[in-house]
Scaffold this active site. Structure first.
Site, PDB file in Angstrom:
ATOM      1  CB  SER A   1      45.044  41.732   5.557  1.00 50.93           C
ATOM      2  OG  SER A   1      46.322  41.922   6.118  1.00 50.93           O
TER       3      SER A   1
ATOM      4  CD  GLU B   1      51.403  42.880   5.754  1.00 49.17           C
ATOM      5  OE1 GLU B   1      52.027  43.053   4.703  1.00 49.17           O
ATOM      6  OE2 GLU B   1      51.873  43.114   6.880  1.00 49.17           O
TER       7      GLU B   1
ATOM      8  CE1 TYR C   1      47.500  37.291   3.286  1.00 48.32           C
ATOM      9  CE2 TYR C   1      47.946  39.471   4.186  1.00 48.32           C
ATOM     10  CZ  TYR C   1      47.190  38.320   4.172  1.00 48.32           C
ATOM     11  OH  TYR C   1      46.126  38.191   5.026  1.00 48.32           O
TER      12      TYR C   1
HETATM   13  N1  GDD Z   1      56.429  34.528  10.562  1.00 50.69           N
HETATM   14  C1  GDD Z   1      57.518  35.072  11.166  1.00 50.69           C
HETATM   15  N2  GDD Z   1      58.563  34.238  11.491  1.00 50.69           N
HETATM   16  N3  GDD Z   1      57.543  36.396  11.420  1.00 50.69           N
HETATM   17  C2  GDD Z   1      58.628  36.903  12.036  1.00 50.69           C
HETATM   18  C3  GDD Z   1      59.724  36.109  12.410  1.00 50.69           C
HETATM   19  C4  GDD Z   1      59.697  34.721  12.117  1.00 50.69           C
HETATM   20  O1  GDD Z   1      60.621  33.958  12.400  1.00 50.69           O
HETATM   21  N4  GDD Z   1      60.642  36.903  13.024  1.00 50.69           N
HETATM   22  C5  GDD Z   1      60.128  38.137  13.049  1.00 50.69           C
HETATM   23  N5  GDD Z   1      58.923  38.159  12.445  1.00 50.69           N
HETATM   24  C6  GDD Z   1      58.087  39.346  12.264  1.00 50.69           C
HETATM   25  C7  GDD Z   1      57.610  39.583  10.833  1.00 50.69           C
HETATM   26  O2  GDD Z   1      58.648  40.177  10.047  1.00 50.69           O
HETATM   27  C8  GDD Z   1      56.429  40.526  11.096  1.00 50.69           C
HETATM   28  O3  GDD Z   1      56.894  41.848  11.258  1.00 50.69           O
HETATM   29  C9  GDD Z   1      55.874  40.043  12.443  1.00 50.69           C
HETATM   30  O4  GDD Z   1      56.883  39.189  13.003  1.00 50.69           O
HETATM   31  C10 GDD Z   1      54.573  39.271  12.347  1.00 50.69           C
HETATM   32  O5  GDD Z   1      54.727  38.237  11.373  1.00 50.69           O
HETATM   33  P1  GDD Z   1      53.614  37.096  11.183  1.00 50.69           P
HETATM   34  O6  GDD Z   1      53.256  36.488  12.491  1.00 50.69           O
HETATM   35  O7  GDD Z   1      54.097  36.188  10.110  1.00 50.69           O
HETATM   36  O8  GDD Z   1      52.303  37.906  10.742  1.00 50.69           O
HETATM   37  P2  GDD Z   1      52.113  39.080   9.669  1.00 50.69           P
HETATM   38  O9  GDD Z   1      52.046  40.379  10.432  1.00 50.69           O
HETATM   39  O10 GDD Z   1      53.100  39.013   8.587  1.00 50.69           O
HETATM   40  O11 GDD Z   1      50.690  38.735   9.044  1.00 50.69           O
HETATM   41  C11 GDD Z   1      49.581  38.402   9.890  1.00 50.69           C
HETATM   42  O12 GDD Z   1      48.800  39.543  10.141  1.00 50.69           O
HETATM   43  C12 GDD Z   1      48.143  40.101   9.005  1.00 50.69           C
HETATM   44  C13 GDD Z   1      47.342  41.303   9.479  1.00 50.69           C
HETATM   45  O13 GDD Z   1      48.178  42.322   9.884  1.00 50.69           O
HETATM   46  C14 GDD Z   1      48.777  37.307   9.171  1.00 50.69           C
HETATM   47  O14 GDD Z   1      47.785  36.838  10.033  1.00 50.69           O
HETATM   48  C15 GDD Z   1      48.100  37.843   7.935  1.00 50.69           C
HETATM   49  O15 GDD Z   1      47.282  36.837   7.365  1.00 50.69           O
HETATM   50  C16 GDD Z   1      47.262  39.050   8.356  1.00 50.69           C
HETATM   51  O16 GDD Z   1      46.592  39.571   7.240  1.00 50.69           O
END
Ligand code: GDD
Length: 322
Positions: free
Chosen positions: A125, A127, A149
């Site tokens: 990832s 991350e 994570y």
């Molecule tokens: N989930 C979520 N919910 N995220 C939010 C929200 C909310 O209400 N508001 C803002 N965000 C912002 C998070 O702080 C982050 O910066 C961005 O939206 C994306 O969040 P997520 O969709 O939860 O994904 P992620 O970036 O944390 O993780 C995803 O991508 C990774 C690879 O970069 C996941 O798919 C991971 O499994 C993956 O490894």
């Protein structure tokens, strides 16, 4: 016949991957975490041989791998939500970190017992890069995770290259965010698109955290295709899989709301500080030129098209539920 074992088979990527491998003529075994997940896999892909088990139970997984004797293992299972990992760091480490390394060890054991090669694909990832100082990020970017994570994924990622040096074929794909209508609404994209569909119909508000975070969002089936290419490549290697373009969460909201005809989206969105993470990468942007060069991989769906497909799927879903 080539036998594949897919962990996390009920998830967005796992379900897409099982469909792809079956279409390619492989025998596919899938790991589900519980019976509900197993039933979902059976319903969408009846030809998958489903096993129920805990990826973090490394001994049980080793026995299962010995029994299946797969040619290929795709390790997609584990905790996939960064937000969840902040409240559950132990569980995240156990399943996403140790579970992955357990799978590499199980593959090595199976290989020794059967004297047949086992190839492993580890879903890594973006991350693992944490708050990167260089943009875009590539395979040489320093690994400095800033979330539980990310730490668990980094442990698995670095263990993959250790196992490679000990004779196991382990390829990794360093996946940037990748989305589709199969995303659960715990992730921001699906939360936004399902809310846009709902608000267009009945009004209301959407609560979000950090609106300024910039992510590199791609189309999930393309990322599954990269996994298949990486495990079939002659050498095991690490590959960044990304579009190279970033957009903010606010950009995503604006595009999704515009798709349902709402131009004044700020009237419908509030920031809830409880949804802002303790640390959140400001921007993640991947450089997938190595995957392009060596695997012939390229993203096929641009940002606006991706948002449109997800919103349209949520509008259609609401129609069906009416
Ligand atoms: N989930 C979520 N919910 N995220 C939010 C929200 C909310 O209400 N508001 C803002 N965000 C912002 C998070 O702080 C982050 O910066 C961005 O939206 C994306 O969040 P997520 O969709 O939860 O994904 P992620 O970036 O944390 O993780 C995803 O991508 C990774 C690879 O970069 C996941 O798919 C991971 O499994 C993956 O490894």
């Amino acid at each position: 016949m080539t036998v594949a074992f897919v962990t996390g088979a009920a998830g967005q990527d796992g379900s897409l991957l099982c469909e792809r491998l079956l279409a390619d003529g492989l025998v596919v075994h899938g790991l589900a975490f519980n019976q509900t997940e197993a039933d979902a896999i059976k319903e969408s892909s009846p030809d998958v041989v489903v096993h129920v088990g805990d990826l973090g139970d490394t001994e049980a997984m080793a026995q299962l791998v010995t029994w299946i004797a797969p040619d290929q293992i795709f390790n997609l299972g584990g905790i996939s939500s960064v937000a969840f990992s902040w409240d559950n760091p132990l569980e995240t480490g156990r399943v996403t970190g140790l579970g992955a390394v357990g799978m590499f060890e199980a593959a090595r054991r199976c290989q020794e017992q059967t004297r047949r090669p086992v190839r492993v694909l580890q879903a890594s990832s973006a991350e693992i890069f944490g708050q990167p100082e260089q943009a875009p990020q590539d395979e040489a970017t320093p690994i400095r995770p800033v979330s539980p994570y990310g730490v668990a994924k980094a442990y698995a990622h670095q263990s993959a290259s250790l196992c490679r040096s000990r004779g196991l074929f382990v390829a990794t794909v360093i996946l940037f965010n990748h989305e589709s209508p199969r995303r659960p609404p715990t992730f921001v994209t699906r939360k936004i698109t399902s809310s846009a569909a709902r608000i267009a119909r009945q009004g209301g508000m959407l609560s979000l955290g950090n609106l300024d975070a910039r992510r590199d969002w791609g189309w999930a089936p393309d990322y599954v295709d990269a996994m298949v290419r990486a495990i079939r490549h002659e050498e095991p290697d690490d590959f960044v899989v990304a579009t190279g373009e970033t957009h903010s969460v606010a950009d995503f909201v604006a595009a999704a709301f515009a798709r349902v005809g709402i131009e004044d989206w700020p009237q419908h969105v509030q920031v809830d500080p409880a949804l802002v993470r303790p640390v959140d990468a400001t921007e993640q942007r991947g450089d997938a030129s190595k995957a392009k060069r060596l695997l012939g991989w390229e993203p096929s769906v641009a940002f606006d098209e991706l948002v449109g497909r997800m919103v349209d799927a949520d509008v259609a879903l609401l129609e069906r539920l009416r």
